[in-house]
Write an enzyme that holds these catalytic residues in place. Structure first.
Site, PDB file in Angstrom:
ATOM      1  CD  GLU A 136     -11.597 -20.829  46.382  1.00  0.00           C
ATOM      2  OE1 GLU A 136     -10.839 -21.489  47.111  1.00  0.00           O
ATOM      3  OE2 GLU A 136     -11.447 -19.604  46.190  1.00  0.00           O
ATOM      4  CG  LEU A 189      -4.200 -29.780  38.532  1.00  0.00           C
ATOM      5  CD1 LEU A 189      -5.636 -29.289  38.396  1.00  0.00           C
ATOM      6  CD2 LEU A 189      -3.358 -28.734  39.258  1.00  0.00           C
ATOM      7  N   GLY A 190      -2.982 -34.049  40.347  1.00  0.00           N
ATOM      8  CA  GLY A 190      -3.033 -35.030  41.442  1.00  0.00           C
ATOM      9  C   GLY A 190      -4.386 -35.027  42.148  1.00  0.00           C
ATOM     10  CE1 TYR A 221     -10.724 -22.078  51.598  1.00  0.00           C
ATOM     11  CE2 TYR A 221     -11.049 -23.558  49.741  1.00  0.00           C
ATOM     12  CZ  TYR A 221     -10.548 -22.385  50.270  1.00  0.00           C
ATOM     13  OH  TYR A 221      -9.902 -21.507  49.458  1.00  0.00           O
ATOM     14  CG  ASP A 280      -6.816 -21.469  52.598  1.00  0.00           C
ATOM     15  OD1 ASP A 280      -6.597 -20.732  53.583  1.00  0.00           O
ATOM     16  OD2 ASP A 280      -6.512 -21.145  51.432  1.00  0.00           O
ATOM     17  CB  CYS A 312       1.217 -14.217  57.072  1.00  0.00           C
ATOM     18  SG  CYS A 312       1.381 -14.898  58.723  1.00  0.00           S
TER      19      CYS A 312
HETATM   20 FE1  SF4 Z   1       1.976 -12.894  59.955  1.00  0.00          FE
HETATM   21 FE2  SF4 Z   1       3.972 -11.324  60.743  1.00  0.00          FE
HETATM   22 FE3  SF4 Z   1       1.701 -10.274  59.902  1.00  0.00          FE
HETATM   23 FE4  SF4 Z   1       1.785 -11.501  62.226  1.00  0.00          FE
HETATM   24  S1  SF4 Z   1       2.870  -9.640  61.668  1.00  0.00           S
HETATM   25  S2  SF4 Z   1       0.209 -11.754  60.669  1.00  0.00           S
HETATM   26  S3  SF4 Z   1       3.223 -13.151  61.783  1.00  0.00           S
HETATM   27  S4  SF4 Z   1       3.165 -11.487  58.689  1.00  0.00           S
END
Ligand code: SF4
Length: 381
Positions: free
Chosen positions: A45, A88-89, A128, A146, A220
């Site tokens: 993590e 890794l910085g 976190y 995160d 996403c």
């Molecule tokens: Fe993300 Fe699109 Fe899923 Fe909404 S529908 S959570 S914007 S990938």
């Protein structure tokens, strides 16, 4: 009942099974998913903060081979820990890991604490990291937030303010908390189809937290999210409202400033002149080649080379490589030169090192790249 609770309650009941089912089928087989060892989860993590999974995997595997548990980390010299972290910085993270390991030996008899507040009291462990260890290693429904989770929540709940704003942060932690609590309501475990090893079945809080991170990493994504393949698309407010590309709101970044520097690897045979950065400052304890900032343009480089060390003036100088890196809002270009340095005198803090030692010392990221280019030259001789 709070506003957040009332809005997330029924949705959590819809979102949680969708997320868990998707994660069961899509979780990547990552080395830290094959263990429940809190030490290994902690290391992974911390490495994953600000760093991509594919970069972290070889670092994690090497670290676990060399420092497999809390006591080996606590006993390791700082230079060894920094060497394992080289590239890794954010080296403070590595130093804090070692400090925390020592604290765990001293205060907790070498056992990673299960208590959330005790975790938070360890150097470098924030909300976190503690949430990730609590949920993944100890089955306790603490949320995590995160960059990936923030993006997913901002879109799912169409949050139109900057996630950096305190009240928005608070709301997001609350949303993440409700989701993980809703997941923790059953003792049934989630079986991860694609994960090998003995840890394929994970508890639901762990799976829920990881599902949000994984969704942010794989579906996403910051650019061009794959909404058509998303398991929660029918519950997503940003998608419904046509806001996907606009969320999360990104605060305007401060302008970056370009700077340049020269670094000189003075070489005598196969010995090279290097110096250690002072403790307490930026990259403290890491090694570098003597370097100096230069004014802009080619003229600035020539000027810096002339003022760098008078002893170098008569010697043969040749370019090694040019390295570009960023520190906070500075984009720095380092022009590295090799100098045949038969007559050079080390300045205060500079030492001659042989080839093997050069390879074994932990270097600041930009200088590690110069060192690697120099070692390749030695190899090519
Ligand atoms: Fe993300 Fe699109 Fe899923 Fe909404 S529908 S959570 S914007 S990938």
């Amino acid at each position: 009942m709070s506003k957040v609770q009332s809005s997330v309650g029924p949705r959590a009941l819809r979102l949680v099974p969708l997320l868990l089912r998707w994660f069961a089928a899509n979780a990547r087989d990552l080395p830290w998913r094959r263990t429940r060892d809190p030490y290994a989860i902690w290391i992974s993590e911390v490495m994953l903060q600000q760093t991509q999974v594919r970069t972290v995997v070889p670092y994690f595997e090497r670290w676990m081979r060399e420092l497999p548990d809390i006591s080996s980390l606590a006993a390791a010299r700082e230079q060894r820990v920094l060497k394992l972290w080289e590239g890794l910085g954010y080296y403070r993270r590595a130093r804090n890991l070692r400090r925390a390991a020592r604290e765990i030996l001293r205060v907790h008899d070498g056992q990673f604490p299960r208590d959330f507040d005790a975790m938070l009291a360890l150097p470098g462990v924030g909300r976190y990291t503690a949430g990730a260890i609590a949920s993944i290693a100890f089955d306790v429904p603490h949320p995590i937030l995160d960059g990936n989770v923030t993006r997913v929540l901002a879109r799912l709940f169409a949050i139109r303010q900057s996630p950096r704003a305190n009240p928005v942060q608070k709301r997001m932690w609350s949303l993440a908390g409700h989701l993980v609590e809703a997941a923790g309501g059953s003792a049934r475990r989630v079986r991860l189809d694609g994960v090998g090893g003995r840890c394929r079945a994970v508890n639901r809080c762990s799976a829920l937290n990881q599902s949000l991170m994984e969704l942010g990493a794989l579906v996403c994504t910051p650019r061009a999210p794959r909404c058509d393949e998303c398991p929660v698309k029918l519950c997503c407010d940003a998608r419904r409202l046509g806001l996907v590309e606009l969320l999360p709101v990104v605060a305007k970044r401060p302008q970056t400033a370009a700077r340049q520097a020269i670094a000189v690897a003075a070489v005598r045979g196969e010995r090279v002149l290097v110096r250690k950065r002072p403790q307490g400052g930026q990259n403290g304890g890491l090694w570098e080649f003597p370097n100096v900032e230069a004014r802009p343009g080619e003229k600035g480089i020539q000027e810096a080379l002339r003022t760098f060390q008078p002893e170098l003036r008569g010697g043969a100088l040749s370019a090694i490589c040019t390295v570009r890196h960023s520190i906070t809002r500075h984009r720095i270009t380092v022009h590295a030169f090799l100098a045949k340095a038969d007559r050079i005198r080390p300045q205060a803090g500079e030492v001659w090192v042989g080839r093997a030692r050069l390879a074994g010392l932990p270097f600041a990221s930009a200088h590690a790249r110069i060192r690697d280019a120099l070692l390749s030259r030695f190899d090519a001789r």
